[in-house]
Design a protein around this motif. Structure first.
Motif, PDB file in Angstrom:
ATOM      1  N   GLY A  45       0.786  -1.225   0.000  1.00  0.00           N
ATOM      2  CA  GLY A  45       0.000   0.000   0.000  1.00  0.00           C
ATOM      3  C   GLY A  45       0.818   1.276   0.000  1.00  0.00           C
ATOM      4  O   GLY A  45       0.562   2.198  -0.778  1.00  0.00           O
ATOM      5  N   GLN A  46       1.822   1.353   0.872  1.00  0.00           N
ATOM      6  CA  GLN A  46       2.624   2.580   0.996  1.00  0.00           C
ATOM      7  C   GLN A  46       3.345   2.902  -0.309  1.00  0.00           C
ATOM      8  O   GLN A  46       3.315   4.040  -0.786  1.00  0.00           O
ATOM      9  CB  GLN A  46       3.630   2.427   2.130  1.00  0.00           C
ATOM     10  CG  GLN A  46       4.508   3.661   2.348  1.00  0.00           C
ATOM     11  CD  GLN A  46       3.731   4.842   2.891  1.00  0.00           C
ATOM     12  OE1 GLN A  46       3.077   4.742   3.919  1.00  0.00           O
ATOM     13  NE2 GLN A  46       3.781   5.961   2.181  1.00  0.00           N
ATOM     14  N   LEU A  51       3.679   6.371  -5.180  1.00  0.00           N
ATOM     15  CA  LEU A  51       3.945   6.531  -6.606  1.00  0.00           C
ATOM     16  C   LEU A  51       2.731   7.050  -7.373  1.00  0.00           C
ATOM     17  O   LEU A  51       2.876   7.658  -8.440  1.00  0.00           O
ATOM     18  CB  LEU A  51       4.397   5.193  -7.204  1.00  0.00           C
ATOM     19  CG  LEU A  51       5.779   4.718  -6.757  1.00  0.00           C
ATOM     20  CD1 LEU A  51       6.046   3.303  -7.262  1.00  0.00           C
ATOM     21  CD2 LEU A  51       6.869   5.663  -7.252  1.00  0.00           C
ATOM     22  N   ALA A  52       1.522   6.812  -6.845  1.00  0.00           N
ATOM     23  CA  ALA A  52       0.302   7.261  -7.517  1.00  0.00           C
ATOM     24  C   ALA A  52      -0.132   8.653  -7.072  1.00  0.00           C
ATOM     25  O   ALA A  52      -0.899   9.318  -7.771  1.00  0.00           O
ATOM     26  CB  ALA A  52      -0.833   6.272  -7.256  1.00  0.00           C
ATOM     27  N   LYS A  53       0.347   9.110  -5.925  1.00  0.00           N
ATOM     28  CA  LYS A  53      -0.076  10.402  -5.375  1.00  0.00           C
ATOM     29  C   LYS A  53       0.275  11.530  -6.344  1.00  0.00           C
ATOM     30  O   LYS A  53       1.406  11.648  -6.806  1.00  0.00           O
ATOM     31  CB  LYS A  53       0.591  10.637  -4.026  1.00  0.00           C
ATOM     32  CG  LYS A  53       0.063  11.865  -3.293  1.00  0.00           C
ATOM     33  CD  LYS A  53       0.704  11.992  -1.924  1.00  0.00           C
ATOM     34  CE  LYS A  53       0.170  13.212  -1.183  1.00  0.00           C
ATOM     35  NZ  LYS A  53       0.796  13.350   0.159  1.00  0.00           N
ATOM     36  N   ASP A  69      -6.289   9.918   0.398  1.00  0.00           N
ATOM     37  CA  ASP A  69      -5.175   9.710   1.325  1.00  0.00           C
ATOM     38  C   ASP A  69      -4.825   8.226   1.375  1.00  0.00           C
ATOM     39  O   ASP A  69      -5.486   7.392   0.760  1.00  0.00           O
ATOM     40  CB  ASP A  69      -5.506  10.230   2.727  1.00  0.00           C
ATOM     41  CG  ASP A  69      -6.821   9.691   3.268  1.00  0.00           C
ATOM     42  OD1 ASP A  69      -7.133   8.499   3.015  1.00  0.00           O
ATOM     43  OD2 ASP A  69      -7.545  10.445   3.932  1.00  0.00           O
ATOM     44  N   LEU A  70      -3.765   7.912   2.109  1.00  0.00           N
ATOM     45  CA  LEU A  70      -3.291   6.528   2.193  1.00  0.00           C
ATOM     46  C   LEU A  70      -4.333   5.619   2.821  1.00  0.00           C
ATOM     47  O   LEU A  70      -4.494   4.467   2.379  1.00  0.00           O
ATOM     48  CB  LEU A  70      -1.994   6.482   2.997  1.00  0.00           C
ATOM     49  CG  LEU A  70      -1.384   5.096   3.238  1.00  0.00           C
ATOM     50  CD1 LEU A  70      -1.097   4.376   1.924  1.00  0.00           C
ATOM     51  CD2 LEU A  70      -0.113   5.206   4.086  1.00  0.00           C
ATOM     52  N   TRP A 121      -2.841  -0.536 -13.949  1.00  0.00           N
ATOM     53  CA  TRP A 121      -2.291   0.817 -13.812  1.00  0.00           C
ATOM     54  C   TRP A 121      -0.840   0.722 -13.370  1.00  0.00           C
ATOM     55  O   TRP A 121      -0.498   0.001 -12.453  1.00  0.00           O
ATOM     56  CB  TRP A 121      -3.143   1.697 -12.899  1.00  0.00           C
ATOM     57  CG  TRP A 121      -3.133   1.387 -11.432  1.00  0.00           C
ATOM     58  CD1 TRP A 121      -4.018   0.621 -10.755  1.00  0.00           C
ATOM     59  CD2 TRP A 121      -2.189   1.855 -10.457  1.00  0.00           C
ATOM     60  NE1 TRP A 121      -3.699   0.579  -9.426  1.00  0.00           N
ATOM     61  CE2 TRP A 121      -2.590   1.337  -9.212  1.00  0.00           C
ATOM     62  CE3 TRP A 121      -1.060   2.685 -10.512  1.00  0.00           C
ATOM     63  CZ2 TRP A 121      -1.877   1.592  -8.036  1.00  0.00           C
ATOM     64  CZ3 TRP A 121      -0.351   2.937  -9.342  1.00  0.00           C
ATOM     65  CH2 TRP A 121      -0.780   2.396  -8.128  1.00  0.00           C
ATOM     66  N   PHE A 122      -0.015   1.414 -14.108  1.00  0.00           N
ATOM     67  CA  PHE A 122       1.418   1.434 -13.852  1.00  0.00           C
ATOM     68  C   PHE A 122       1.818   2.858 -13.480  1.00  0.00           C
ATOM     69  O   PHE A 122       1.497   3.811 -14.202  1.00  0.00           O
ATOM     70  CB  PHE A 122       2.204   1.005 -15.098  1.00  0.00           C
ATOM     71  CG  PHE A 122       2.025  -0.437 -15.486  1.00  0.00           C
ATOM     72  CD1 PHE A 122       1.602  -1.394 -14.569  1.00  0.00           C
ATOM     73  CD2 PHE A 122       2.287  -0.851 -16.781  1.00  0.00           C
ATOM     74  CE1 PHE A 122       1.443  -2.725 -14.935  1.00  0.00           C
ATOM     75  CE2 PHE A 122       2.139  -2.176 -17.157  1.00  0.00           C
ATOM     76  CZ  PHE A 122       1.713  -3.110 -16.230  1.00  0.00           C
ATOM     77  N   ALA A 123       2.520   3.012 -12.353  1.00  0.00           N
ATOM     78  CA  ALA A 123       3.053   4.316 -11.981  1.00  0.00           C
ATOM     79  C   ALA A 123       3.995   4.813 -13.082  1.00  0.00           C
ATOM     80  O   ALA A 123       4.552   4.010 -13.837  1.00  0.00           O
ATOM     81  CB  ALA A 123       3.793   4.221 -10.651  1.00  0.00           C
TER      82      ALA A 123
END
Length: 239
Positions: A45-46, A51-53, A69-70, A121-123
């Motif tokens: 998750g982190q 990377l998506a934020k 948010d996370l 989905w790829f960062a």
């Protein structure tokens, strides 16, 4: 007209010796540059959220996201981890050990031998890399060689040009567009359908393997030959 006469008069598909495919399993798929791990909100998750934020465009064509948010993101990952269709995996960069994208198997029909790759989905750090391409290769190889499916599908919003190009690059053949197929985030979605068949896989696999060879990349990790130059091409569909 009796059944026998009707069968003689009408064209029908060839008989096949078919046994149902295996249901996908939560196992690690190991490659040279990347591996796929069953999604774990605590472990992945982190990294994924970081990377998506700020990359809201990753979610433009998805049925979910972006996430505030996370905690919200991890709650969604927990839902993903609890399902078997879709069955979600994190894409891990072997060199850095970091989760940098997600993929899933979905619309799984072992009895008919059909399965789809989706929820991709790829960062940005993963996009257009060896790891990203190998992730798709690992998924396809498992579908045909590990679980015995006949047909692997790729579907996307018909307006999603990058996804359509990716499908073609990876050897999926375009089969048509389903109009008004879905409503996603309050908007109409026409869906472009692509597929790869088991009989096409050996040639496509050989092309992937040529492309993934370390000698195909320079010191900066740039490809020397494209997938198409290595032999990965979407077969033409009969009209």
């Amino acid at each position: 007209m009796g059944d026998a006469m009707a069968g003689e008069a009408e064209p029908i598909g060839p008989k096949i010796d078919w046994r149902p495919a295996k249901a996908p399993e939560r196992v690690v798929h190991q490659g040279r540059y990347a591996r796929l791990e069953p999604i774990d909100p605590e472990r992945h998750g982190q990294d994924l959220y970081a990377l998506a934020k700020g990359e809201d465009r990753l979610w433009t064509y998805m049925g979910y996201g972006p996430f505030a948010d996370l905690a919200q993101f991890r709650a969604w990952l927990a839902e993903c981890a609890a399902t078997s269709d879709p069955l979600f995996f994190a894409v891990i960069d072997e060199a850095g050990g970091r989760a940098s994208g997600m993929v899933s198997y979905l619309r799984i029909t072992p009895g008919q031998g059909g399965i789809e790759i989706g929820n991709i989905w790829f960062a940005p750090v993963l996009q257009r890399t060896r790891q990203a391409t190998e992730a798709i290769f690992l998924m396809a190889r498992q579908v045909f060689e590990g679980w015995g499916y006949r047909r692997l599908e790729w579907k996307c919003n018909a307006l999603n040009a990058p996804s359509r190009r990716a499908a073609d690059r990876f050897g999926f053949a375009y089969e048509g567009t389903f109009l008004q197929h879905m409503i996603v985030k309050g908007r109409n979605r026409d869906t472009a359908w692509f597929a790869m068949l088991d009989g096409q896989w050996p040639a496509i696999r050989a092309g992937f393997e040529r492309w993934l060879e370390p000698a195909n990349f320079d010191a900066d990790g740039q490809q020397r030959r494209s997938l198409r130059e290595c032999g990965v091409a979407a077969p033409k569909r009969p009209v």
